[in-house]
Design a protein around this motif. Structure first.
Motif, PDB file in Angstrom:
ATOM      1  N   UNK A  44       0.832  -1.200   0.000  1.00 52.49           N
ATOM      2  CA  UNK A  44       0.000   0.000   0.000  1.00 52.49           C
ATOM      3  C   UNK A  44       0.875   1.262   0.000  1.00 52.49           C
ATOM      4  N   UNK A  45       1.989   1.235   0.733  1.00 54.98           N
ATOM      5  CA  UNK A  45       2.937   2.358   0.733  1.00 54.98           C
ATOM      6  C   UNK A  45       3.424   2.630  -0.690  1.00 54.98           C
ATOM      7  N   UNK A  46       3.794   1.556  -1.393  1.00 53.73           N
ATOM      8  CA  UNK A  46       4.319   1.692  -2.755  1.00 53.73           C
ATOM      9  C   UNK A  46       3.253   2.220  -3.712  1.00 53.73           C
ATOM     10  N   UNK A  47       2.018   1.750  -3.569  1.00 49.47           N
ATOM     11  CA  UNK A  47       0.930   2.194  -4.452  1.00 49.47           C
ATOM     12  C   UNK A  47       0.645   3.679  -4.241  1.00 49.47           C
ATOM     13  N   UNK A  48       0.588   4.091  -2.999  1.00 51.40           N
ATOM     14  CA  UNK A  48       0.331   5.511  -2.700  1.00 51.40           C
ATOM     15  C   UNK A  48       1.458   6.376  -3.251  1.00 51.40           C
ATOM     16  N   UNK A  49       2.692   5.963  -3.039  1.00 59.67           N
ATOM     17  CA  UNK A  49       3.856   6.690  -3.537  1.00 59.67           C
ATOM     18  C   UNK A  49       3.811   6.792  -5.055  1.00 59.67           C
ATOM     19  N   UNK A  50       3.512   5.691  -5.725  1.00 58.52           N
ATOM     20  CA  UNK A  50       3.420   5.681  -7.190  1.00 58.52           C
ATOM     21  C   UNK A  50       2.362   6.677  -7.670  1.00 58.52           C
ATOM     22  N   UNK A  51       1.191   6.643  -7.056  1.00 60.51           N
ATOM     23  CA  UNK A  51       0.105   7.541  -7.473  1.00 60.51           C
ATOM     24  C   UNK A  51       0.469   9.001  -7.237  1.00 60.51           C
ATOM     25  N   UNK A  52       1.141   9.285  -6.128  1.00 58.54           N
ATOM     26  CA  UNK A  52       1.547  10.656  -5.841  1.00 58.54           C
ATOM     27  C   UNK A  52       2.599  11.134  -6.836  1.00 58.54           C
ATOM     28  N   UNK A  53       3.550  10.271  -7.170  1.00 65.05           N
ATOM     29  CA  UNK A  53       4.561  10.626  -8.170  1.00 65.05           C
ATOM     30  C   UNK A  53       3.922  10.862  -9.532  1.00 65.05           C
ATOM     31  N   UNK A  54       2.981  10.003  -9.884  1.00 61.78           N
ATOM     32  CA  UNK A  54       2.297  10.144 -11.165  1.00 61.78           C
ATOM     33  C   UNK A  54       1.556  11.475 -11.228  1.00 61.78           C
ATOM     34  N   UNK A 122      10.893   4.692 -11.986  1.00 58.73           N
ATOM     35  CA  UNK A 122      10.916   5.110 -13.385  1.00 58.73           C
ATOM     36  C   UNK A 122      10.254   6.476 -13.535  1.00 58.73           C
ATOM     37  N   UNK A 123       9.111   6.668 -12.876  1.00 54.96           N
ATOM     38  CA  UNK A 123       8.429   7.966 -12.906  1.00 54.96           C
ATOM     39  C   UNK A 123       9.281   9.049 -12.243  1.00 54.96           C
ATOM     40  N   UNK A 124       9.906   8.694 -11.136  1.00 56.16           N
ATOM     41  CA  UNK A 124      10.723   9.673 -10.410  1.00 56.16           C
ATOM     42  C   UNK A 124      11.887  10.152 -11.272  1.00 56.16           C
TER      43      UNK A 124
END
Length: 133
Positions: A44-54, A122-124
């Motif tokens: 869940x930490x990774x998913x939230x981080x991914x969505x915020x970066x996106x 990759x997004x970062x």
């Protein structure tokens, strides 16, 4: 003289925006590491981080598109299109690898967490590149 002043104003605003976005990126990274440090629900930490970066990436692109001149804007659009293609290829490879791993591991969420973390990285990398523009 008026054009020079206008150019400097746009330049300073863009620099200030870039620094604000860099600060936001640093904050996201800190919160992500703190979340992972809790060792609970790391996927869940990774998913939230991914969505915020996106979201930050999309906001940064919108800002750049609206503030760049025609030629530079067109160049950014071409770069972004090429990056999107690379992203699709990379994400497809990651998803294929995770699908293969699910057959060998009992904890699929660990694989999903690592996959999401790689996608976020990759997004970062793209976001950092855009902040340098």
């Amino acid at each position: 003289m008026r054009n020079l002043i206008l150019f400097l104003l746009v330049f300073l605003c863009t620099k200030a925006y870039s620094q604000t976005k860099q600060s936001a990126l640093d904050t996201l990274e800190t919160h992500y590491q703190q979340c992972l440090g809790n060792s609970q629900n790391m996927y869940n930490c990774a998913v939230i981080y991914y969505k915020q970066l996106d979201s930050l990436l999309n906001n940064t692109l919108q800002h750049l598109y609206s503030n760049l001149t025609g030629g530079r804007q067109q160049q950014l659009q071409m770069e972004q299109g090429a990056w999107e293609e690379k992203k699709e290829e990379y994400f497809k490879k990651i998803d294929e690898r995770v699908e293969k791993m699910h057959k060998r591991t009992m904890e699929g969420l660990d694989d999903d967490m690592i996959s999401t973390d790689n996608k976020a990285a990759f997004l970062k990398a793209r976001l950092v590149r855009l902040l340098d523009i």
